[in-house]
Motif scaffolding. Structure first.
Motif, PDB file in Angstrom:
ATOM      1  N   UNK A   1     -54.755  93.581 -17.223  1.00 39.46           N
ATOM      2  CA  UNK A   1     -55.073  93.396 -18.524  1.00 39.46           C
ATOM      3  C   UNK A   1     -53.965  92.340 -19.141  1.00 39.46           C
ATOM      4  N   UNK A   2     -55.390  91.452 -19.738  1.00 43.34           N
ATOM      5  CA  UNK A   2     -54.883  90.353 -21.309  1.00 43.34           C
ATOM      6  C   UNK A   2     -53.943  90.781 -21.827  1.00 43.34           C
ATOM      7  N   UNK A   3     -52.636  89.969 -22.260  1.00 40.84           N
ATOM      8  CA  UNK A   3     -52.551  90.139 -23.079  1.00 40.84           C
ATOM      9  C   UNK A   3     -51.912  89.554 -24.312  1.00 40.84           C
ATOM     10  N   UNK A   4     -52.500  88.907 -25.752  1.00 42.27           N
ATOM     11  CA  UNK A   4     -53.033  87.989 -26.448  1.00 42.27           C
ATOM     12  C   UNK A   4     -51.765  87.827 -27.749  1.00 42.27           C
ATOM     13  N   UNK A   5     -51.014  87.597 -27.369  1.00 43.53           N
ATOM     14  CA  UNK A   5     -50.087  87.684 -29.074  1.00 43.53           C
ATOM     15  C   UNK A   5     -50.513  86.608 -30.223  1.00 43.53           C
ATOM     16  N   UNK A   6     -51.750  87.370 -30.667  1.00 38.76           N
ATOM     17  CA  UNK A   6     -51.447  86.618 -31.901  1.00 38.76           C
ATOM     18  C   UNK A   6     -51.293  86.541 -33.552  1.00 38.76           C
ATOM     19  N   UNK A   7     -51.025  85.474 -33.273  1.00 39.69           N
ATOM     20  CA  UNK A   7     -49.626  85.095 -34.997  1.00 39.69           C
ATOM     21  C   UNK A   7     -50.961  84.790 -35.963  1.00 39.69           C
ATOM     22  N   UNK A   8     -49.902  85.928 -37.067  1.00 38.68           N
ATOM     23  CA  UNK A   8     -51.316  85.207 -38.381  1.00 38.68           C
ATOM     24  C   UNK A   8     -51.000  85.332 -39.812  1.00 38.68           C
ATOM     25  N   UNK A   9     -51.543  84.071 -39.877  1.00 43.76           N
ATOM     26  CA  UNK A   9     -50.799  83.919 -40.909  1.00 43.76           C
ATOM     27  C   UNK A   9     -49.774  85.370 -42.142  1.00 43.76           C
TER      28      UNK A   9
END
Length: 100
Positions: A3-11
């Motif tokens: 599993x790839x876990x990508x934490x994506x911080x968005x405005x």
């Protein structure tokens, strides 16, 4: 299974536009070799933080596989304008939750 876990911080003010943009680039991800499904989840306490969890057949299918592809480049180009910082990506091994 990896599993790839990508934490994506968005405005924060761009979260709805980010969701629409993700739906536009999603097919680039889903047609990747070794792709096995994904979940995009928005934070409750931190709605500007999204978690993208992608199931891959193997680590090589994601990296270098998808990450070095033209589809990945277009996928990221479609989303990068919404990020407030660089995404944090890591991998874990394992199976599904018991009983599911």
């Amino acid at each position: 299974m990896v599993y790839e876990i990508a934490v994506l911080p968005v405005h924060l003010e761009r979260t709805e536009a980010f969701k629409r943009a993700f739906s536009q680039v999603e097919p680039l991800l889903t047609r990747a070799e070794g792709y096995g499904g994904h979940l995009l989840a928005q934070g409750i306490e931190s709605p500007e933080q999204f978690n993208l969890i992608v199931r891959w057949r193997s680590l090589k299918d994601h990296s270098p596989g998808f990450e070095q592809s033209d589809d990945h480049q277009r996928f990221m180009q479609g989303l990068e304008a919404y990020f407030s910082a660089a995404p944090n990506v890591y991998h874990v091994e394992g199976g599904a939750f018991p009983g599911f």
